[in-house]
Design an enzyme around this catalytic site. Structure first.
Site, mmCIF file in Angstrom:
data_model
loop_
_atom_site.group_PDB
_atom_site.id
_atom_site.type_symbol
_atom_site.label_atom_id
_atom_site.label_comp_id
_atom_site.label_asym_id
_atom_site.label_seq_id
_atom_site.Cartn_x
_atom_site.Cartn_y
_atom_site.Cartn_z
ATOM 1 N N GLY A 156 0.857 -1.193 0.000
ATOM 2 C CA GLY A 156 0.000 0.000 0.000
ATOM 3 C C GLY A 156 0.885 1.233 0.000
ATOM 4 O O GLY A 156 1.984 1.225 -0.554
ATOM 5 N N ARG A 157 0.379 2.296 0.653
ATOM 6 C CA ARG A 157 1.136 3.561 0.633
ATOM 7 C C ARG A 157 2.514 3.394 1.275
ATOM 8 O O ARG A 157 3.531 3.780 0.700
ATOM 9 C CB ARG A 157 0.370 4.630 1.409
ATOM 10 C CG ARG A 157 -0.977 4.985 0.816
ATOM 11 C CD ARG A 157 -1.643 5.971 1.753
ATOM 12 N NE ARG A 157 -2.943 6.377 1.290
ATOM 13 C CZ ARG A 157 -4.075 5.732 1.571
ATOM 14 N NH1 ARG A 157 -4.050 4.623 2.312
ATOM 15 N NH2 ARG A 157 -5.232 6.174 1.115
ATOM 16 N N ILE A 158 2.532 2.827 2.503
ATOM 17 C CA ILE A 158 3.809 2.730 3.226
ATOM 18 C C ILE A 158 4.712 1.694 2.558
ATOM 19 O O ILE A 158 5.908 1.949 2.330
ATOM 20 C CB ILE A 158 3.556 2.414 4.716
ATOM 21 C CG1 ILE A 158 2.840 3.604 5.375
ATOM 22 C CG2 ILE A 158 4.868 2.101 5.442
ATOM 23 C CD1 ILE A 158 2.322 3.355 6.777
ATOM 24 N N ARG A 178 -2.894 -8.077 -1.520
ATOM 25 C CA ARG A 178 -4.202 -8.626 -1.900
ATOM 26 C C ARG A 178 -4.549 -8.275 -3.347
ATOM 27 O O ARG A 178 -5.126 -9.042 -4.065
ATOM 28 C CB ARG A 178 -5.295 -8.081 -0.966
ATOM 29 C CG ARG A 178 -5.388 -8.840 0.344
ATOM 30 C CD ARG A 178 -6.340 -8.154 1.265
ATOM 31 N NE ARG A 178 -5.929 -6.758 1.478
ATOM 32 C CZ ARG A 178 -6.512 -5.924 2.313
ATOM 33 N NH1 ARG A 178 -7.557 -6.311 3.002
ATOM 34 N NH2 ARG A 178 -6.087 -4.689 2.470
ATOM 35 N N ILE A 236 7.097 -3.307 10.516
ATOM 36 C CA ILE A 236 6.736 -1.909 10.762
ATOM 37 C C ILE A 236 5.209 -1.793 10.875
ATOM 38 O O ILE A 236 4.657 -0.704 10.926
ATOM 39 C CB ILE A 236 7.297 -1.004 9.618
ATOM 40 C CG1 ILE A 236 7.285 0.486 9.955
ATOM 41 C CG2 ILE A 236 6.579 -1.272 8.291
ATOM 42 C CD1 ILE A 236 8.324 0.903 10.921
ATOM 43 N N ALA A 237 4.522 -2.949 10.943
ATOM 44 C CA ALA A 237 3.055 -2.973 10.883
ATOM 45 C C ALA A 237 2.433 -2.965 12.280
ATOM 46 O O ALA A 237 2.207 -1.888 12.862
ATOM 47 C CB ALA A 237 2.628 -4.189 10.080
ATOM 48 N N ARG A 238 2.146 -4.122 12.813
ATOM 49 C CA ARG A 238 1.625 -4.285 14.174
ATOM 50 C C ARG A 238 2.275 -5.524 14.767
ATOM 51 O O ARG A 238 2.538 -6.502 14.050
ATOM 52 C CB ARG A 238 0.097 -4.474 14.167
ATOM 53 C CG ARG A 238 -0.701 -3.215 13.881
ATOM 54 C CD ARG A 238 -0.645 -2.220 15.053
ATOM 55 N NE ARG A 238 -1.493 -1.063 14.855
ATOM 56 C CZ ARG A 238 -1.083 0.098 14.343
ATOM 57 N NH1 ARG A 238 0.172 0.250 13.961
ATOM 58 N NH2 ARG A 238 -1.927 1.114 14.227
ATOM 59 N N GLU A 267 2.278 -3.804 24.056
ATOM 60 C CA GLU A 267 3.015 -2.533 24.104
ATOM 61 C C GLU A 267 2.565 -1.710 25.307
ATOM 62 O O GLU A 267 1.365 -1.653 25.562
ATOM 63 C CB GLU A 267 2.777 -1.747 22.798
ATOM 64 C CG GLU A 267 3.381 -2.458 21.607
ATOM 65 C CD GLU A 267 3.252 -1.685 20.298
ATOM 66 O OE1 GLU A 267 2.801 -0.526 20.308
ATOM 67 O OE2 GLU A 267 3.619 -2.249 19.258
ATOM 68 N N HIS A 286 7.639 1.608 18.796
ATOM 69 C CA HIS A 286 6.455 2.071 18.038
ATOM 70 C C HIS A 286 6.553 3.580 17.741
ATOM 71 O O HIS A 286 5.741 4.379 18.208
ATOM 72 C CB HIS A 286 5.160 1.746 18.794
ATOM 73 C CG HIS A 286 3.950 1.720 17.885
ATOM 74 N ND1 HIS A 286 2.868 0.898 18.087
ATOM 75 C CD2 HIS A 286 3.661 2.419 16.758
ATOM 76 C CE1 HIS A 286 1.968 1.105 17.144
ATOM 77 N NE2 HIS A 286 2.427 2.038 16.318
ATOM 78 N N GLY A 288 7.202 4.763 14.372
ATOM 79 C CA GLY A 288 7.256 4.912 12.916
ATOM 80 C C GLY A 288 6.933 6.312 12.427
ATOM 81 O O GLY A 288 7.577 6.829 11.518
HETATM 82 C C1 DGY Z 1 -0.443 4.334 13.014
HETATM 83 O O1 DGY Z 1 -0.592 5.424 12.479
HETATM 84 O O2 DGY Z 1 -1.198 3.386 12.818
HETATM 85 C C2 DGY Z 1 0.705 4.201 13.952
HETATM 86 O O3 DGY Z 1 1.057 2.884 14.186
HETATM 87 C C3 DGY Z 1 0.403 4.915 15.260
HETATM 88 O O4 DGY Z 1 -0.546 4.211 15.963
#
Ligand code: DGY
Length: 320
Positions: A156-158, A178, A236-238, A267, A286, A288
């Site tokens: 996606g964007r990131i 996807r 870099i996601a969750r 977290e 966390h 980013g």
């Molecule tokens: C987001 O923008 O989703 C970052 O992880 C901050 O929660």
């Protein structure tokens, strides 16, 4: 009557000032999260709330407690804290803050990628601890980045912004998504791969897809075992997209070769998290999107979303 917005955490002042020009507001003007009972009571008297993905849970209990609240303006791109179908069913609009944090988050992914590949933290630590012995040709060997293969999960964007940076490093770009990422294919020559094939082929596997039912626990022992023994994994996601215990075992066994993560299953992750005992793991807390410019842009966009909807205009960046 003026509409009311509740801001559930301290945010950049310019965004508060913007809200004050248009609406009444309540404000939890602190760095620590607003206690749940305060949040629910304030939301019950408000038409919109400004929320953070890591702290404010928007669930059945919230929707029952705050029937007046019709806009959740989240200051984050991710919204795994929100029960979106339940919001939609009750006519509650959710907005998020895409785009404005893309480049900062892609930079942060690259910071982890480079730090893990070139052993930046372990090199720093060994100097600090007085363990820098005589130079030799095998001292602190690490992994090349330039001219290798970058595999992005979630283009996606990131993910796209991470891939663009890879081009500057002469990388061959693979992605799994996807939907086909035709722009990445056309502009960067990126190639689609099935998930397992990407894990087998990439030198760098970067996870940038949102947390969903499909991605929860996606990276476990099987997936790490598919990666090269020279590969670097970056999340870099969750945190919940990876099984931390499996990552720990995999890194201890040397496949993948190293990993970097900005996010954790719980977290804040405790100092006792075994990942932090490993020389081949590097973690950030966390952060980013944590630059002043980006946080200001996120807060302002969240405020503008809430104000727009409360004044009868369409949301700028709606989710549902
Ligand atoms: C987001 O923008 O989703 C970052 O992880 C901050 O929660």
């Amino acid at each position: 009557m003026k509409k009311r917005i509740y801001i559930a955490r301290r945010i950049p002042q310019a965004a508060v000032d913007l809200i004050a020009q248009h609406c009444d507001y309540g404000y939890w003007d602190r760095l620590e999260p607003c206690p749940r009972e305060v949040f629910l009571a304030e939301a019950a008297q408000s038409d919109a709330v400004i929320t953070q993905s890591v702290s404010e849970k928007i669930d059945f209990e919230f929707l029952e407690a705050a029937p007046r609240c019709k806009v959740i303006a989240q200051m984050a791109v991710g919204y795994d804290n929100v029960d979106v179908p339940a919001c939609t069913a009750r006519g509650v609009l959710l907005t998020n803050t895409p785009d404005v944090l893309t480049e900062s988050t892609a930079d942060a992914a690259w910071a982890l990628l480079m730090a893990a590949a070139r052993r930046v933290v372990s090199g720093h630590t060994l100097i600090q601890e007085g363990r820098w012995g005589m130079w030799h040709p095998f001292f602190q060997l690490s992994q090349d980045v330039y001219g290798t293969t970058l595999g992005i999960i979630g283009a996606g964007r990131i993910g796209g912004a991470i891939a663009r940076r890879g081009k500057g490093f002469g990388m061959n770009i693979l992605y799994h998504n996807r939907r086909p990422a035709s722009e990445l294919e056309a502009v960067l020559g990126a190639q689609y791969r099935a998930f397992d094939d990407l894990l087998r082929e990439a030198d760098f596997v970067v996870m940038a897809a949102p947390l969903t039912a499909q991605t929860r626990g996606l990276f476990g022992a099987r997936e790490f075992a598919l990666m090269k023994d020279t590969a670097v994994f970056v999340n870099i996601a969750r945190g919940a997209v990876m099984q931390e215990k499996a990552l720990y075992e995999a890194l201890k066994a040397g496949r993948p070769w190293a990993a970097g993560s900005d996010v954790y299953e719980v977290e804040p992750t405790p100092a006792s998290n075994p990942l932090f005992t490993l020389d081949n793991f590097v973690g950030t807390p966390h952060v980013g999107s944590a630059t002043p410019r980006t946080r200001l842009a996120m807060a302002t966009l969240a405020a503008r979303n809430a104000i727009a909807v409360l004044s009868g205009q369409p949301a700028i960046t709606p989710v549902n």
